[in-house]
Design a protein around this motif. Structure first.
Motif, PDB file in Angstrom:
ATOM      1  N   ALA A  90       0.827  -1.209   0.000  1.00 48.27           N
ATOM      2  CA  ALA A  90       0.000   0.000   0.000  1.00 48.27           C
ATOM      3  C   ALA A  90       0.858   1.254   0.000  1.00 48.27           C
ATOM      4  N   ALA A  91       1.957   1.237   0.756  1.00 49.31           N
ATOM      5  CA  ALA A  91       2.846   2.399   0.800  1.00 49.31           C
ATOM      6  C   ALA A  91       3.497   2.632  -0.558  1.00 49.31           C
TER       7      ALA A  91
ATOM      8  N   GLU B 171      -3.890   0.983   3.012  1.00 47.14           N
ATOM      9  CA  GLU B 171      -3.681   2.325   2.462  1.00 47.14           C
ATOM     10  C   GLU B 171      -4.153   3.384   3.459  1.00 47.14           C
ATOM     11  N   GLN B 172      -5.258   3.121   4.127  1.00 46.73           N
ATOM     12  CA  GLN B 172      -5.787   4.092   5.084  1.00 46.73           C
ATOM     13  C   GLN B 172      -4.789   4.335   6.224  1.00 46.73           C
TER      14      GLN B 172
ATOM     15  N   THR C  55     -10.990   2.302  -0.259  1.00 45.80           N
ATOM     16  CA  THR C  55      -9.629   2.427   0.267  1.00 45.80           C
ATOM     17  C   THR C  55      -9.384   1.239   1.182  1.00 45.80           C
ATOM     18  N   SER C  56      -8.286   0.527   1.023  1.00 42.66           N
ATOM     19  CA  SER C  56      -8.016  -0.598   1.920  1.00 42.66           C
ATOM     20  C   SER C  56      -7.604  -0.090   3.295  1.00 42.66           C
TER      21      SER C  56
ATOM     22  N   GLN D   5       2.343   1.928  -3.463  1.00 46.99           N
ATOM     23  CA  GLN D   5       1.366   2.480  -4.412  1.00 46.99           C
ATOM     24  C   GLN D   5       1.210   3.988  -4.243  1.00 46.99           C
ATOM     25  N   LEU D   6       1.524   4.487  -3.050  1.00 48.82           N
ATOM     26  CA  LEU D   6       1.462   5.927  -2.795  1.00 48.82           C
ATOM     27  C   LEU D   6       2.822   6.601  -2.979  1.00 48.82           C
TER      28      LEU D   6
ATOM     29  N   ILE E 121      -1.492   3.979   6.036  1.00 47.04           N
ATOM     30  CA  ILE E 121      -0.388   4.774   5.474  1.00 47.04           C
ATOM     31  C   ILE E 121      -0.805   6.227   5.317  1.00 47.04           C
ATOM     32  N   ARG E 122      -2.005   6.461   4.822  1.00 47.71           N
ATOM     33  CA  ARG E 122      -2.500   7.837   4.702  1.00 47.71           C
ATOM     34  C   ARG E 122      -2.485   8.540   6.063  1.00 47.71           C
TER      35      ARG E 122
ATOM     36  N   ILE F 272      -9.160  -4.782   1.000  1.00 46.12           N
ATOM     37  CA  ILE F 272      -8.244  -4.630  -0.134  1.00 46.12           C
ATOM     38  C   ILE F 272      -9.022  -4.594  -1.446  1.00 46.12           C
TER      39      ILE F 272
END
Length: 333
Positions: free
Chosen positions: A5-6, A267-268, A263-264, A8-9, A270-271, A258
Motif C-alpha cells: 500500500a505504501a 492504504e488508510q 480504500t483498503s 502504491q502511494l 499509510i494515509r 483490499i
C-alpha cells in the motif's frame, strides 16, 4: 500488505524484524534484522526513516519511546492494548462497556473471581495472548485450579462469559488532525479462537448495535490520541454492544477491504500516519466475504486462483503449521 500500500502511494518501506527472512522484506526497499529491544539498532533504523509504525502488539514499550513523534501510533496505544487489565480499565474510562471482569494473580484470586462473577468465566493472560492462546475456561468452580495451571499461572484477567448473538469489529482510521473514518462493520466468525470468516455487511444481528458501537470506537481512538488504524472488537449482546478487545493496528477482520472497499485498511493506515487525507471507506460492491486460509488449507491455492471473482493473498510464511494463518481469499459481491 502495508508495504504494498505504501509503494502504491510512492513511499519506500524499511522493515525491522528479528527473523532471518520476514515475508514483508520481500516487498520492501530495505530490511534491518535486529531484536525489537535493541535500542541502538532501533535508533539507527529510525534515523533512516521519516515515519515508523508497527503491525502487532507484542513489543516492549520502553525501547520504542526513544522514537518520539516518528512513531505512529504512539506508545500509549501500544501500552494500553498489550495489557488486558489496562485495556479494560481504559475502555471503561472512555465510557465503553466491557464484560464484568477481575484482575487475578493467584489461584485464590481466580476462586474469588468465580465467586463474584459466576460461571462460566474465561481466564486470559494479561499479555501475549492472541488467536485463543493464553486462555482457559472455568465452567464450574471445580475447574479453577486446572484453568489457572493451563495459562501457566500468569497474571491474568477473569472475564465473565458473555451471551452474544454475533461478533463484529469496527476498524477506525484516525489522522494527524484528529479526523476519523470507520469502515463498514464485518461480522466475524471464529473457530477455535481463530478468525475463520469476515462478512460485510454484518447483517441483522449486528446492524442494531452500530449506532452505539461507533461512538465507543471513536471515543477510544480519540482518548488514545491514536494516529493510524485502530480495531475495536465487539460482542453483539442483548442489551447492546460490549467491547471484547482493541488492536492498535490493521487487523485480520479488515483484510476484505483490499478488494471490497474504496480504500483498503492498509492504504488508510499509510494515509493516516503520513498526514494524508483519509480515503473513502465505502463498499466497492454490495458486500464482501473474507475467508482465512489456515494451516494446510493454503494447499488449495491452485483451485482458488482459478475461481472467477476470488482474490487470493498468500503471505509467504513458509511452514503451514496447524492454526497458522497462511493467506486469505476475498470474494466481492
Amino acid at each position: 500488505m502495508l508495504s504494498v500500500a505504501a509503494a502504491q502511494l510512492g513511499y519506500r518501506t524499511h522493515i525491522f524484524d528479528p527473523h532471518e527472512r520476514p515475508c514483508a522484506a520481500d516487498v520492501a526497499a530495505d530490511f534491518t534484522r535486529a531484536e525489537y529491544d535493541d535500542r541502538a539498532a532501533l535508533e539507527r533504523f529510525a534515523a533512516a526513516c521519516d515515519v515508523v509504525t508497527y503491525e502487532f502488539e507484542n513489543l516492549s514499550v520502553g525501547p520504542l519511546e526513544g522514537l518520539g513523534d516518528k512513531l505512529r501510533p504512539g506508545t500509549r496505544s501500544l501500552g494500553v492494548a498489550q495489557d488486558r487489565a489496562a485495556e479494560k480499565q481504559f475502555i471503561e474510562s472512555t465510557g465503553g462497556r466491557v464484560a464484568p471482569w477481575r484482575a487475578v494473580e493467584s489461584l485464590s484470586d481466580v476462586e474469588a473471581a468465580v465467586a463474584a462473577l459466576g460461571c462460566p468465566l474465561v481466564l486470559k493472560t494479561r499479555r501475549y495472548g492472541y488467536d485463543g492462546k493464553g486462555q482457559a475456561w472455568v465452567r464450574s468452580p471445580a475447574d479453577a485450579a486446572a484453568a489457572w495451571a493451563a495459562i501457566g499461572a500468569q497474571p491474568a484477567v477473569a472475564e465473565a462469559g458473555m451471551s452474544f448473538a454475533a461478533e463484529f469489529s469496527l476498524i477506525v482510521a484516525r489522522g494527524l488532525d484528529g479526523g476519523s473514518a470507520i469502515f463498514p462493520a464485518p461480522r466475524n466468525d471464529h473457530e477455535g479462537g481463530i478468525l475463520r470468516t469476515s462478512t460485510v455487511p454484518a447483517g441483522p444481528l449486528v446492524a442494531p448495535h452500530l449506532a452505539a458501537a461507533e461512538p465507543m470506537a471513536r471515543a477510544i481512538a480519540d482518548a488514545l490520541g491514536h494516529v493510524g488504524v485502530l480495531t475495536v472488537e465487539f460482542f453483539a449482546c442483548a442489551d447492546g454492544p460490549v467491547v471484547n478487545e482493541i488492536a492498535p493496528r490493521v487487523h485480520n477482520s479488515g483484510h476484505w477491504t483490499i478488494e471490497g472497499a474504496a480504500t483498503s485498511q492498509f492504504e488508510q493506515h499509510i494515509r493516516a500516519i503520513c498526514g494524508l487525507p483519509l480515503g473513502s471507506t465505502a463498499l466497492r460492491g454490495s458486500g464482501a466475504t473474507m475467508d482465512n486460509l489456515i494451516g494446510d488449507e493454503v494447499a488449495r491455492w491452485p483451485d482458488l486462483v482459478a475461481e472467477p471473482g476470488a482474490s487470493v493473498h498468500l503471505y509467504g510464511k513458509g511452514d503451514a503449521r496447524p492454526g497458522r494463518k497462511m493467506g486469505h481469499v476475498t470474494r466481492v459481491r
